[in-house]
Design a protein around this motif. Structure first.
Motif, short mmCIF file in Angstrom:
data_model
loop_
_atom_site.label_atom_id
_atom_site.label_comp_id
_atom_site.label_asym_id
_atom_site.label_seq_id
_atom_site.Cartn_x
_atom_site.Cartn_y
_atom_site.Cartn_z
N ASP A 1 1.35 -1.45 -0.48
CA ASP A 1 0.40 -0.10 -0.04
C ASP A 1 0.97 1.35 -0.12
O ASP A 1 1.98 1.48 1.01
CB ASP A 1 -0.52 -0.31 1.19
CG ASP A 1 -1.94 -1.58 1.43
OD1 ASP A 1 -2.10 -1.65 0.15
OD2 ASP A 1 -2.22 -1.66 2.63
N GLU B 1 2.52 8.08 1.49
CA GLU B 1 2.00 9.54 1.10
C GLU B 1 3.79 9.94 0.55
O GLU B 1 3.18 10.30 -0.11
CB GLU B 1 1.98 10.52 2.71
CG GLU B 1 1.05 10.79 3.40
CD GLU B 1 0.63 11.29 4.48
OE1 GLU B 1 1.94 12.46 4.57
OE2 GLU B 1 0.08 11.48 5.77
N ALA C 1 2.58 7.78 -2.86
CA ALA C 1 1.56 8.29 -2.98
C ALA C 1 0.82 9.63 -3.81
O ALA C 1 0.72 10.10 -4.79
CB ALA C 1 -0.03 8.81 -2.20
N ASP D 1 1.39 10.95 -7.46
CA ASP D 1 -0.83 11.32 -8.29
C ASP D 1 -1.10 10.37 -7.40
O ASP D 1 -2.56 10.29 -8.56
CB ASP D 1 -0.83 12.06 -9.27
CG ASP D 1 0.43 12.93 -9.54
OD1 ASP D 1 0.63 13.66 -8.63
OD2 ASP D 1 0.65 12.92 -10.67
N LEU D 2 -1.68 9.41 -7.02
CA LEU D 2 -2.21 8.32 -6.44
C LEU D 2 -2.94 8.69 -4.46
O LEU D 2 -1.86 9.27 -4.34
CB LEU D 2 -1.51 7.27 -6.53
CG LEU D 2 -1.06 6.39 -7.43
CD1 LEU D 2 -0.63 5.60 -7.07
CD2 LEU D 2 -2.60 6.55 -8.64
N ALA D 3 -3.67 8.38 -4.39
CA ALA D 3 -4.42 8.34 -3.21
C ALA D 3 -3.30 7.65 -2.28
O ALA D 3 -2.87 6.20 -2.71
CB ALA D 3 -5.93 7.59 -3.11
N VAL D 4 -3.29 7.28 -0.91
CA VAL D 4 -2.59 6.93 0.41
C VAL D 4 -3.56 5.90 0.11
O VAL D 4 -5.28 5.59 0.10
CB VAL D 4 -2.70 8.00 1.55
CG1 VAL D 4 -2.25 6.77 2.26
CG2 VAL D 4 -1.92 9.29 1.29
N SER E 1 -2.96 3.25 -2.66
CA SER E 1 -3.46 2.85 -3.18
C SER E 1 -1.98 1.24 -3.69
O SER E 1 -1.31 1.32 -2.92
CB SER E 1 -2.80 3.84 -4.45
OG SER E 1 -4.22 5.04 -4.48
#
Length: 256
Positions: free
Chosen positions: A110, A113, A116, A120-123, A125
């Motif tokens: 996963d 921060e 991510a 350019d992804l959500a934490v 991801s």
């Protein structure tokens, strides 16, 4: 200075002359240089300048001196030309050596921060992490950790990256190729784990590389962190824009 073309110091002329001789004579790793007398006459430099140049090239891991035997050429160091080289395997093959890898870890994680933000992804991801020791022939050269945007290549964890090329799998299985990227090279000191993997001393200076590679469409695809042994790997620029090879000008001389 009258006998020095363009004011070039004799030692530097001798060093460039030795490199020229190695290249034009087709010498490769393990080949022996001619005697000092023959080489100084061939290059038109004094034996004092020649000895100084040989000493410098030994310190640069271009040559090695064998007690009672002579001076020998070391295998060429792989070179990453920023605008031309796509991956480690390319850099190794372009100097006639065989790339290899020892897999340390490969897993889906996963994104924290930091990762991510890179992608350019959500934490949280999913990101594929692969950590390897990279070899040129049987010599450990680097420890690389690659993070891949898992959304672009689901199922990639099923491959064996001790045998397969990461970029080949991305290209052939998922249709993903590097379009452009940014790289930063600095100097660090090898940790105990890195030193053990690379067969060097803990705290020895290493190149520390961070790179963010994007697809042709600009989507972040890989974030790389790696350490390279300076005596076994080099970096260079051909002076062009990213991905451009200069027309009519060969970058071969950079590999001398």
């Amino acid at each position: 200075m009258a006998d020095e073309p363009m004011g070039i110091p004799p030692k530097d002329r001798a060093q460039e002359g030795i490199r020229w001789y190695i290249h034009n004579a087709g010498l490769t790793g393990g080949d022996k240089l001619p005697s000092e007398r023959v080489l100084s006459e061939r290059l038109g430099v004094s034996r004092t300048a020649l000895r100084a140049a040989i000493t410098q090239l030994i310190s640069m891991h271009v040559l090695e001196s064998r007690q009672g035997s002579g001076t020998y050429v070391l295998p060429p160091k792989p070179i990453n030309i920023f605008q031309e080289t796509r991956n480690f395997s390319d850099a190794v093959r372009r100097v006639g050596r065989e790339p290899g890898a020892r897999l340390l870890d490969a897993r889906v994680v996963d994104a924290d921060e930091v990762l991510a933000a890179k992608f350019d992804l959500a934490v949280g991801s999913r990101v594929f992490e692969v950590r390897r020791v990279r070899f040129a022939d049987d010599v450990p050269v680097a420890v690389e950790t690659s993070y891949i945007n898992y959304a672009l290549c689901p199922g990639i964890e099923g491959h064996d990256f001790s045998r397969e090329s990461l970029y080949d799998v991305l290209a052939h299985e998922h249709g993903i190729r590097v379009g452009h990227g940014t790289e930063r090279v600095s100097i660090a000191r090898a940790t105990s784990q890195e030193a053990e993997s690379l067969l060097i001393d803990e705290g020895e200076p290493v190149f520390f590389v961070q790179a963010l590679e994007r697809t042709a469409a600009g989507v972040p695809m890989e974030y790389l962190k790696a350490v390279y042994v300076p005596s076994r790997y080099r970096f260079a620029s051909n002076g062009c824009k990213n991905g451009v090879v200069p027309e009519g000008v060969s970058s071969t001389w950079l590999t001398w």
